[in-house]
Design an enzyme around this catalytic site. Structure first.
Site, mmCIF file in Angstrom:
data_model
loop_
_atom_site.group_PDB
_atom_site.id
_atom_site.type_symbol
_atom_site.label_atom_id
_atom_site.label_comp_id
_atom_site.label_asym_id
_atom_site.label_seq_id
_atom_site.Cartn_x
_atom_site.Cartn_y
_atom_site.Cartn_z
ATOM 1 N N PHE A 115 -19.110 23.374 32.211
ATOM 2 C CA PHE A 115 -18.266 22.240 31.818
ATOM 3 C C PHE A 115 -18.868 20.938 32.325
ATOM 4 O O PHE A 115 -19.134 20.782 33.513
ATOM 5 C CB PHE A 115 -16.839 22.422 32.343
ATOM 6 C CG PHE A 115 -15.885 21.454 31.716
ATOM 7 C CD1 PHE A 115 -15.422 21.655 30.421
ATOM 8 C CD2 PHE A 115 -15.475 20.322 32.404
ATOM 9 C CE1 PHE A 115 -14.568 20.736 29.823
ATOM 10 C CE2 PHE A 115 -14.613 19.406 31.821
ATOM 11 C CZ PHE A 115 -14.157 19.618 30.527
ATOM 12 N N GLU A 153 -22.169 13.673 17.208
ATOM 13 C CA GLU A 153 -21.234 14.422 18.064
ATOM 14 C C GLU A 153 -21.572 14.199 19.535
ATOM 15 O O GLU A 153 -22.719 13.901 19.880
ATOM 16 C CB GLU A 153 -21.338 15.921 17.753
ATOM 17 C CG GLU A 153 -20.291 16.436 16.791
ATOM 18 C CD GLU A 153 -18.892 16.529 17.421
ATOM 19 O OE1 GLU A 153 -18.640 15.929 18.491
ATOM 20 O OE2 GLU A 153 -18.048 17.205 16.819
ATOM 21 N N ASP A 154 -20.588 14.375 20.399
ATOM 22 C CA ASP A 154 -20.843 14.318 21.835
ATOM 23 C C ASP A 154 -21.453 15.624 22.333
ATOM 24 O O ASP A 154 -22.411 15.632 23.082
ATOM 25 C CB ASP A 154 -19.558 13.987 22.615
ATOM 26 C CG ASP A 154 -18.380 14.895 22.247
ATOM 27 O OD1 ASP A 154 -18.506 15.759 21.345
ATOM 28 O OD2 ASP A 154 -17.309 14.732 22.868
ATOM 29 N N ILE A 155 -20.860 16.739 21.882
ATOM 30 C CA ILE A 155 -21.334 18.037 22.381
ATOM 31 C C ILE A 155 -21.060 19.107 21.336
ATOM 32 O O ILE A 155 -20.040 19.066 20.639
ATOM 33 C CB ILE A 155 -20.645 18.382 23.726
ATOM 34 C CG1 ILE A 155 -21.287 19.603 24.396
ATOM 35 C CG2 ILE A 155 -19.137 18.571 23.578
ATOM 36 C CD1 ILE A 155 -20.967 19.735 25.888
ATOM 37 N N THR A 167 -16.186 23.241 15.712
ATOM 38 C CA THR A 167 -15.786 21.912 15.237
ATOM 39 C C THR A 167 -16.835 21.342 14.285
ATOM 40 O O THR A 167 -16.512 20.918 13.167
ATOM 41 C CB THR A 167 -15.612 20.939 16.429
ATOM 42 O OG1 THR A 167 -14.783 21.549 17.407
ATOM 43 C CG2 THR A 167 -15.022 19.621 15.987
ATOM 44 N N ASP A 190 -20.519 23.003 21.415
ATOM 45 C CA ASP A 190 -20.249 24.085 22.360
ATOM 46 C C ASP A 190 -20.250 25.396 21.561
ATOM 47 O O ASP A 190 -21.301 25.997 21.361
ATOM 48 C CB ASP A 190 -18.906 23.781 23.032
ATOM 49 C CG ASP A 190 -18.509 24.786 24.092
ATOM 50 O OD1 ASP A 190 -19.394 25.424 24.668
ATOM 51 O OD2 ASP A 190 -17.301 24.930 24.367
ATOM 52 N N ARG A 239 -14.730 9.839 30.790
ATOM 53 C CA ARG A 239 -15.528 9.389 29.637
ATOM 54 C C ARG A 239 -16.380 8.174 29.971
ATOM 55 O O ARG A 239 -17.437 7.970 29.395
ATOM 56 C CB ARG A 239 -14.610 9.005 28.469
ATOM 57 C CG ARG A 239 -13.801 10.155 27.901
ATOM 58 C CD ARG A 239 -13.185 9.719 26.573
ATOM 59 N NE ARG A 239 -12.116 10.588 26.108
ATOM 60 C CZ ARG A 239 -12.299 11.719 25.445
ATOM 61 N NH1 ARG A 239 -13.511 12.142 25.198
ATOM 62 N NH2 ARG A 239 -11.277 12.440 25.042
#
Ligand code: IMP
Ligand code: MG
Length: 188
Positions: A164, A111-113, A119, A115, A177
């Site tokens: 963010f 995963e990228d992040i 997800t 939070d 990105r």
């Protein structure tokens, strides 16, 4: 000439209408990726691991990671579609694009992040039903204070505050990105 909407002013970028300042440099990211890849390599030796990157954000981290794995492994990507639904979180996620049979495979989700973790949580629930031999999660960034689900990522690049961030795969309305460094939104 076409102007790109991303402007770089030394340690700051402007993406669309917002200013961001540098938070993690590409050198720090690459160093951390090598450390994680070393741990992952040790943990998955002789297991023919299947790395599954979550599009679009994790594409860059996934590629960087597997290029630091010194033996045979496999790569795939999937996409999580979120739409308003009726489960307890108000959102339903569907997994699309996974062609591999993951039964009895050692699977590492990339995963990228993370939070809120909603997800990743849905993804784990979904993939677990396909009976992999093991299922773990690696994430470039983790916001532990934003977490709303009981979930512990197995490999974490960097922990960040619930702010963010963009760059290294992460976007703000589609842009950012391709930035090599990670930037955080500047408070006005
Ligand atoms: P979740 O809240 O853990 O379910 O994360 C959902 C998605 O929100 C992530 O996969 C990212 O695409 C996006 N996201 C969360 N935080 C950020 C951020 O700081 N910058 C850019 N995208 C983010
Ligand atoms: Mg994402």
């Amino acid at each position: 000439m076409l102007q790109t909407p991303t402007y770089k002013l030394q340690d700051e970028v402007i993406v669309h209408d917002k200013h961001f300042r540098i938070k993690i440099t590409s050198e720090e990211i690459q160093q951390r990726v090598r450390e994680l890849a070393e741990r992952i390599s040790d943990d998955y030796r002789d297991k023919n691991p299947l790395f599954i990157g979550v599009l679009t954000g994790a594409a860059i981290f996934t590629v960087d990671l597997i290029m630091n794995i010194p033996y045979n492994c496999e790569l795939s990507f999937l996409r999580v579609n979120s739409y308003l639904g009726t489960d307890s979180t108000g959102m339903v996620n569907s997994v699309i694009g996974l062609k591999e049979d993951i039964t009895n495979r050692h699977v590492l989700i990339v995963e990228d992040i993370i939070d809120t973790g909603i997800t990743a949580g849905h993804l784990i629930d979904d993939l677990r039903q396909k009976n992999p031999a093991s299922l773990k999660i690696a994430t470039a960034l983790f916001k532990p204070k934003a977490l709303k689900r009981n979930l512990t990522p197995d490999y974490v690049g960097f922990e960040v505050e619930p702010e963010f961030v963009i760059g290294y795969g992460l976007d703000y309305n589609g842009h950012g990105r391709n930035l090599k460094d990670i930037y955080v939104l500047k408070q006005e």
